[in-house]
Design an enzyme around this catalytic site. Structure first.
Site, PDB file in Angstrom:
ATOM      1  N   CYS A  68       0.837  -1.193   0.000  1.00 53.17           N
ATOM      2  CA  CYS A  68       0.000   0.000   0.000  1.00 53.17           C
ATOM      3  C   CYS A  68       0.877   1.251   0.000  1.00 53.17           C
ATOM      4  O   CYS A  68       2.033   1.225   0.435  1.00 53.17           O
ATOM      5  CB  CYS A  68      -0.868   0.044   1.250  1.00 53.17           C
ATOM      6  SG  CYS A  68      -2.219  -1.134   1.282  1.00 53.17           S
TER       7      CYS A  68
ATOM      8  N   GLU B 203       0.682   3.894   1.893  1.00 53.01           N
ATOM      9  CA  GLU B 203       1.064   4.334   3.244  1.00 53.01           C
ATOM     10  C   GLU B 203       2.294   3.585   3.720  1.00 53.01           C
ATOM     11  O   GLU B 203       3.213   4.152   4.308  1.00 53.01           O
ATOM     12  CB  GLU B 203      -0.091   4.085   4.233  1.00 53.01           C
ATOM     13  CG  GLU B 203      -1.355   4.872   3.938  1.00 53.01           C
ATOM     14  CD  GLU B 203      -2.327   4.130   3.027  1.00 53.01           C
ATOM     15  OE1 GLU B 203      -1.891   3.382   2.134  1.00 53.01           O
ATOM     16  OE2 GLU B 203      -3.545   4.315   3.206  1.00 53.01           O
TER      17      GLU B 203
HETATM   18  N1  THU Z   1      -4.259   0.495  -1.138  1.00 58.44           N
HETATM   19  C1  THU Z   1      -3.408   1.419  -0.619  1.00 58.44           C
HETATM   20  O1  THU Z   1      -2.406   1.788  -1.241  1.00 58.44           O
HETATM   21  N2  THU Z   1      -3.689   1.907   0.624  1.00 58.44           N
HETATM   22  C2  THU Z   1      -4.747   1.538   1.378  1.00 58.44           C
HETATM   23  O2  THU Z   1      -4.879   1.981   2.513  1.00 58.44           O
HETATM   24  C3  THU Z   1      -5.756   0.651   0.818  1.00 58.44           C
HETATM   25  C4  THU Z   1      -5.435   0.016  -0.472  1.00 58.44           C
HETATM   26  C5  THU Z   1      -3.964  -0.048  -2.483  1.00 58.44           C
HETATM   27  C6  THU Z   1      -3.615  -1.497  -2.500  1.00 58.44           C
HETATM   28  C7  THU Z   1      -3.998  -1.883  -3.903  1.00 58.44           C
HETATM   29  O3  THU Z   1      -2.926  -1.591  -4.774  1.00 58.44           O
HETATM   30  C8  THU Z   1      -5.142  -0.953  -4.250  1.00 58.44           C
HETATM   31  O4  THU Z   1      -5.104   0.094  -3.291  1.00 58.44           O
HETATM   32  C9  THU Z   1      -6.503  -1.618  -4.209  1.00 58.44           C
HETATM   33  O5  THU Z   1      -6.710  -2.250  -3.006  1.00 58.44           O
END
Ligand code: THU
Length: 134
Positions: A59, A61
């Site tokens: 993710c 973050e």
């Molecule tokens: N994702 C994030 O980058 N941060 C989050 O807090 C939730 C989800 C990303 C992971 C994945 O690449 C996409 O969003 C869909 O879930």
């Protein structure tokens, strides 16, 4: 639309918006950018990095947290997350736990999109968290 943000948080939102451009999200098409500020005042940014083996995805973050830790820093005072979601997307459960590791009382979370803003403190975002108290 929420109240206008103070300048330092505005800058974080802008950095999160920019780094989102580099997201590698060919599977979900859901691009995320994150920018955090540490107690030293520096800013670290990250985007989501997906993988053909979906579970290997990082993710945004956690990408930003990894950049912060690699630079030798440990204390997050604020983080902005930028998506195109409605309402703006909040950090997922795993990211909440990771942010808690490096947060401090009052750490601010701003979730932003091109249309809207949401703002919350880390303790409200993850109440009753797991801690390794023995
Ligand atoms: N994702 C994030 O980058 N941060 C989050 O807090 C939730 C989800 C990303 C992971 C994945 O690449 C996409 O969003 C869909 O879930």
């Amino acid at each position: 639309m929420a109240e206008p943000l103070e300048e330092p948080l505005k800058e974080l939102v802008e950095r999160a918006r920019q780094v989102r451009e580099n997201a590698h999200a060919p599977y979900s098409q859901f691009r995320v950018g994150a920018a955090l500020r540490t107690s030293s005042g520096k800013v670290y940014a990250g985007c989501n990095v997906e993988n053909a083996s979906y579970g290997a995805t990082s993710c945004a973050e956690r990408s930003a947290v990894a950049a912060m830790v690699a630079a030798g820093e440990r204390e997050i005072t604020a983080i902005a997350v930028f998506t195109d979601a409605d309402p703006p997307g909040m950090p997922c459960g795993i990211c909440r736990q990771v942010l808690l590791e490096f947060g401090r009382p009052g750490t601010e979370i701003v979730a932003a999109s091109p249309r809207d803003l949401r703002r919350i403190t880390l303790e409200r975002l993850l109440p009753e968290p797991f801690t390794l108290n023995r």
